[in-house]
Design a protein around this motif. Sequence first.
Motif, PDB file in Angstrom:
ATOM      1  N   HIS A 249       0.859  -1.180   0.000  1.00 25.27           N
ATOM      2  CA  HIS A 249       0.000   0.000   0.000  1.00 25.27           C
ATOM      3  C   HIS A 249       0.898   1.234   0.000  1.00 25.27           C
ATOM      4  CE1 HIS A 249      -3.323  -2.703   1.147  1.00 25.27           C
ATOM      5  NE2 HIS A 249      -2.465  -3.239   2.004  1.00 25.27           N
ATOM      6  N   LYS A 250       0.610   2.186  -0.893  1.00 31.55           N
ATOM      7  CA  LYS A 250       1.509   3.331  -1.037  1.00 31.55           C
ATOM      8  C   LYS A 250       0.751   4.646  -1.148  1.00 31.55           C
ATOM      9  CE  LYS A 250       3.874   1.916  -4.662  1.00 31.55           C
ATOM     10  NZ  LYS A 250       4.922   1.902  -5.709  1.00 31.55           N
ATOM     11  N   LEU A 251       1.408   5.704  -0.706  1.00 31.70           N
ATOM     12  CA  LEU A 251       0.968   7.072  -0.956  1.00 31.70           C
ATOM     13  C   LEU A 251       2.025   7.701  -1.849  1.00 31.70           C
ATOM     14  CD1 LEU A 251      -0.674   9.666  -0.557  1.00 31.70           C
ATOM     15  CD2 LEU A 251       0.578  10.039   1.588  1.00 31.70           C
ATOM     16  N   VAL A 252       1.648   8.028  -3.075  1.00 31.82           N
ATOM     17  CA  VAL A 252       2.576   8.562  -4.077  1.00 31.82           C
ATOM     18  C   VAL A 252       2.389  10.069  -4.192  1.00 31.82           C
ATOM     19  CG1 VAL A 252       3.228   8.537  -6.510  1.00 31.82           C
ATOM     20  CG2 VAL A 252       2.618   6.401  -5.363  1.00 31.82           C
ATOM     21  N   TYR A 253       3.508  10.790  -4.203  1.00 31.47           N
ATOM     22  CA  TYR A 253       3.490  12.239  -4.395  1.00 31.47           C
ATOM     23  C   TYR A 253       3.843  12.511  -5.855  1.00 31.47           C
ATOM     24  CZ  TYR A 253       3.821  12.051   0.688  1.00 31.47           C
ATOM     25  OH  TYR A 253       3.600  11.770   2.013  1.00 31.47           O
ATOM     26  N   ALA A 254       2.955  13.217  -6.572  1.00 29.00           N
ATOM     27  CA  ALA A 254       3.132  13.418  -8.013  1.00 29.00           C
ATOM     28  C   ALA A 254       3.319  14.891  -8.342  1.00 29.00           C
ATOM     29  CB  ALA A 254       1.922  12.880  -8.773  1.00 29.00           C
ATOM     30  N   ALA A 255       4.091  15.130  -9.390  1.00 28.31           N
ATOM     31  CA  ALA A 255       4.312  16.487  -9.888  1.00 28.31           C
ATOM     32  C   ALA A 255       4.224  16.461 -11.402  1.00 28.31           C
ATOM     33  CB  ALA A 255       5.671  17.010  -9.433  1.00 28.31           C
ATOM     34  N   ASP A 256       3.515  17.430 -11.976  1.00 30.19           N
ATOM     35  CA  ASP A 256       3.375  17.503 -13.437  1.00 30.19           C
ATOM     36  C   ASP A 256       2.834  16.188 -13.998  1.00 30.19           C
ATOM     37  OD1 ASP A 256       4.491  20.123 -13.453  1.00 30.19           O
ATOM     38  OD2 ASP A 256       6.487  19.223 -13.287  1.00 30.19           O
ATOM     39  N   GLN A 257       1.851  15.606 -13.306  1.00 31.82           N
ATOM     40  CA  GLN A 257       1.171  14.380 -13.722  1.00 31.82           C
ATOM     41  C   GLN A 257       2.081  13.155 -13.712  1.00 31.82           C
ATOM     42  OE1 GLN A 257      -0.546  15.777 -17.565  1.00 31.82           O
ATOM     43  NE2 GLN A 257      -2.518  15.443 -16.535  1.00 31.82           N
ATOM     44  N   ARG A 258       3.188  13.239 -12.971  1.00 26.21           N
ATOM     45  CA  ARG A 258       4.101  12.106 -12.895  1.00 26.21           C
ATOM     46  C   ARG A 258       4.473  11.801 -11.452  1.00 26.21           C
ATOM     47  NH1 ARG A 258       8.253  14.262 -17.451  1.00 26.21           N
ATOM     48  NH2 ARG A 258       7.128  16.201 -17.078  1.00 26.21           N
ATOM     49  N   ALA A 259       4.547  10.508 -11.110  1.00 20.86           N
ATOM     50  CA  ALA A 259       4.936  10.102  -9.760  1.00 20.86           C
ATOM     51  C   ALA A 259       6.389  10.489  -9.508  1.00 20.86           C
ATOM     52  CB  ALA A 259       4.758   8.601  -9.596  1.00 20.86           C
ATOM     53  N   VAL A 260       6.659  10.968  -8.301  1.00 14.22           N
ATOM     54  CA  VAL A 260       8.014  11.391  -7.948  1.00 14.22           C
ATOM     55  C   VAL A 260       8.577  10.502  -6.841  1.00 14.22           C
ATOM     56  CG1 VAL A 260       9.441  13.281  -7.067  1.00 14.22           C
ATOM     57  CG2 VAL A 260       7.558  13.752  -8.663  1.00 14.22           C
ATOM     58  N   THR A 261       7.883  10.444  -5.722  1.00 13.16           N
ATOM     59  CA  THR A 261       8.333   9.633  -4.594  1.00 13.16           C
ATOM     60  C   THR A 261       7.119   9.108  -3.857  1.00 13.16           C
ATOM     61  OG1 THR A 261       9.804   9.610  -2.668  1.00 13.16           O
ATOM     62  CG2 THR A 261       8.447  11.570  -2.973  1.00 13.16           C
ATOM     63  N   SER A 262       7.329   8.226  -2.880  1.00 14.23           N
ATOM     64  CA  SER A 262       6.180   7.598  -2.224  1.00 14.23           C
ATOM     65  C   SER A 262       6.498   7.239  -0.781  1.00 14.23           C
ATOM     66  CB  SER A 262       5.745   6.343  -2.990  1.00 14.23           C
ATOM     67  OG  SER A 262       6.772   5.362  -2.969  1.00 14.23           O
ATOM     68  N   ASP A 263       5.443   7.009  -0.001  1.00 12.42           N
ATOM     69  CA  ASP A 263       5.533   6.512   1.367  1.00 12.42           C
ATOM     70  C   ASP A 263       4.870   5.139   1.444  1.00 12.42           C
ATOM     71  OD1 ASP A 263       6.740   8.753   2.526  1.00 12.42           O
ATOM     72  OD2 ASP A 263       4.814   9.772   2.763  1.00 12.42           O
ATOM     73  N   LYS A 264       5.443   4.267   2.277  1.00 18.12           N
ATOM     74  CA  LYS A 264       4.772   3.012   2.593  1.00 18.12           C
ATOM     75  C   LYS A 264       3.692   3.305   3.631  1.00 18.12           C
ATOM     76  CE  LYS A 264       8.832   0.069   1.857  1.00 18.12           C
ATOM     77  NZ  LYS A 264       9.786  -0.873   2.520  1.00 18.12           N
ATOM     78  N   LEU A 265       2.447   3.050   3.290  1.00 18.08           N
ATOM     79  CA  LEU A 265       1.357   3.414   4.189  1.00 18.08           C
ATOM     80  C   LEU A 265       1.357   2.601   5.480  1.00 18.08           C
ATOM     81  CD1 LEU A 265      -1.567   4.045   1.682  1.00 18.08           C
ATOM     82  CD2 LEU A 265      -0.473   5.702   3.197  1.00 18.08           C
TER      83      LEU A 265
END
Length: 678
Positions: A249-265
């Motif tokens: 399960h992940k929380l993804v942080y996106a910029a300009d409609q593209r995934a950049v980095t993520s957290d393990k929920l």
Amino acid sequence: MTIKIDLQNQVRQTILPRWKPLLPLFEAVMNSLQAIKDAELPRKSLAQVTIEVEREPSLFDTENPPIVGFVVHDNGFGLDDRNFDSFNTAYSQRKLQIGGKGLGRFTWLKAFEQAVVRSTFRDEDDSLHTRDFVFDQSYDLDERGLPKVAIAQIPGTTIHLSGLRKEYRDQVPRSVDVLIQKLIEHFILVFLEPDCPNVHVVDQGHRYDINEIFQREYKSSSSSHQFQIEGQLFTLHGFRLPTSRTTKHKLVYAADQRAVTSDKLEEFLPNLSSRLEDENSKPFFYLAIVQSPYLSKHVSPNRVEFDFSAADDADVETDLLGEKLIPRAEIRNAALPFIQADLKDVIESINSAKLDRITRYVASEAPQYRILLRNADRFLDRLPPVPSRADMEAALHRELFNRETELKKQSTRIIKEAEKVENYEEYHKHFTAFLDEYNELGVSALAQYIQHRKIILEFLERAINVQDGEKNFPLEKVVHQLVFPMQHTSDEIPYSQQNLWMIDERLTFHSFISSDKQNKSLRVLESGDIQRGDIVIFDEKIIFSDDTPDDRPLNSIVVIEFKQPGRSKYKEGENPVLQAANVIKAIRASKYKVDGRILPVANADIPATIFCVADLTPRLRQILIDFDANVTPDNQGYYGYHRTHKVYYEVIDYTKMLHDAKKRNRIFFDKLNLVDNR
């Protein structure tokens, strides 16, 4: 005159973490998606992006050989003169308005040996031309990329990324399912748009429709939420993905409609530490994507991190930043409630099972936590889906401590506010509610202590029932250790490890205890006596004035003596009561130290008591009868007062000590449902 770029050094300084080996592919795909948007095709169905997977040739019938390259093809606008000039300009601003950093193509050369580019475009007179060149670290603009008359009938671009370097090749997923999952995850915001081009992946003779997969497995379960932080708007999209597509399960942080980095929920929502099941028992994993103009503004040039991590740096002065940076943790904390809302039905089911598990644990092993069950929702979410005994104990202990801390703060506040409150009835209402909760915590602490007593008595009962042939060490030492650890004093042993209540509840209140130590070694005595009592207990009286230095500082002395169970041989004149009385005599002849002062103890009138714990064998019974001791009504003990030594004594059988302790505590065990009726 323009500034020249050292391409090899530019590539060397380009950051591409090994755990992001697909980023060069994604940069090429994004170029294709943008080229299609620029082409303004009349129908969405005409827009096509195809990704061909190249694998390492294998002599064996390997299911998924390593991936060594990709071919990305689109029917977009093409590399006309303006786009080609941008391609040859580092940090080009050509695509600045749509999030372009002007560095994506350098990641190609970071991970691949080369990129072969063939692009067909329409020139100013609407005729088709083609550029065909190899982009590698020896790329020279003067020799490459000159347009030629096109053979192709429509515009479009093909980028062939080949020669994947080993350090990245080992990190690229071999499974096409994982590849597709990462592709969708990276461009999920693009796939959500109604005009998203048709995207296909071709691998080992199979063609995969990515849009269809997205609609079926992602969008059908999607949710959308918006929230604001410091006036910045954030949008959160949630998806329930089949387990074949992901494993966390992940929380993804996106910029300009593209995934950049993520957290393990799972690190923030322990309920998400394993796969979930929906109402139809179908397993899934949850994926959340958060986007915002704020994130697009603060993404790093290489798209692998954000610059707002500076907001967590203690050295950063807020007023020097020019704007208030929003830390990643603050964005995550704002997103988590929406994620929990998306999964409310699943989480409630998990928590219900956890509550049942915890209720059974509290009922059978930890009644001191019963008070917490009424507000279990405060801590259930912090436990894993199937908590172990250690997990439950840690969570309950932490919650009990937190509750106690909260109530102590609340009590201080209530007392301070009492002076200002004019309405007594209102104050009385709040104070009564506080006392109800505070008293419940007191009951909880008492329950924990009663549980401890039950366990100690169970240990004692097991020790007493050990058969003679099974004893590896004298039983009196086992009992001695349970009552008070040997070779220690009360200065060293916490109250929780002192179980004098097994002999007599009154012994719990004392000033100093010595266990199996010589009189001369005790800090409270000035004595040269080498005798040692099994357990010696001192109780001070309060000295109200320094004007009476001759006052005796002791209220009482207690000596406890343990004897070998089953012992039938006693020497002539040997008497355990008199043995303990001699220890008391030596103490009375010593000097007592209190508050740094040495005061005489020499007074035979200081009350003294002896408890002797021993098996009442026929020989010991005869000694006590000759000693003129009184037998107890149950015939399991003797008692009396020795006028010469001025001591009161009790001789208790091991079994009697156990049974009497059980009787005294039974009402508490019964109230806490701890009674074993076997």
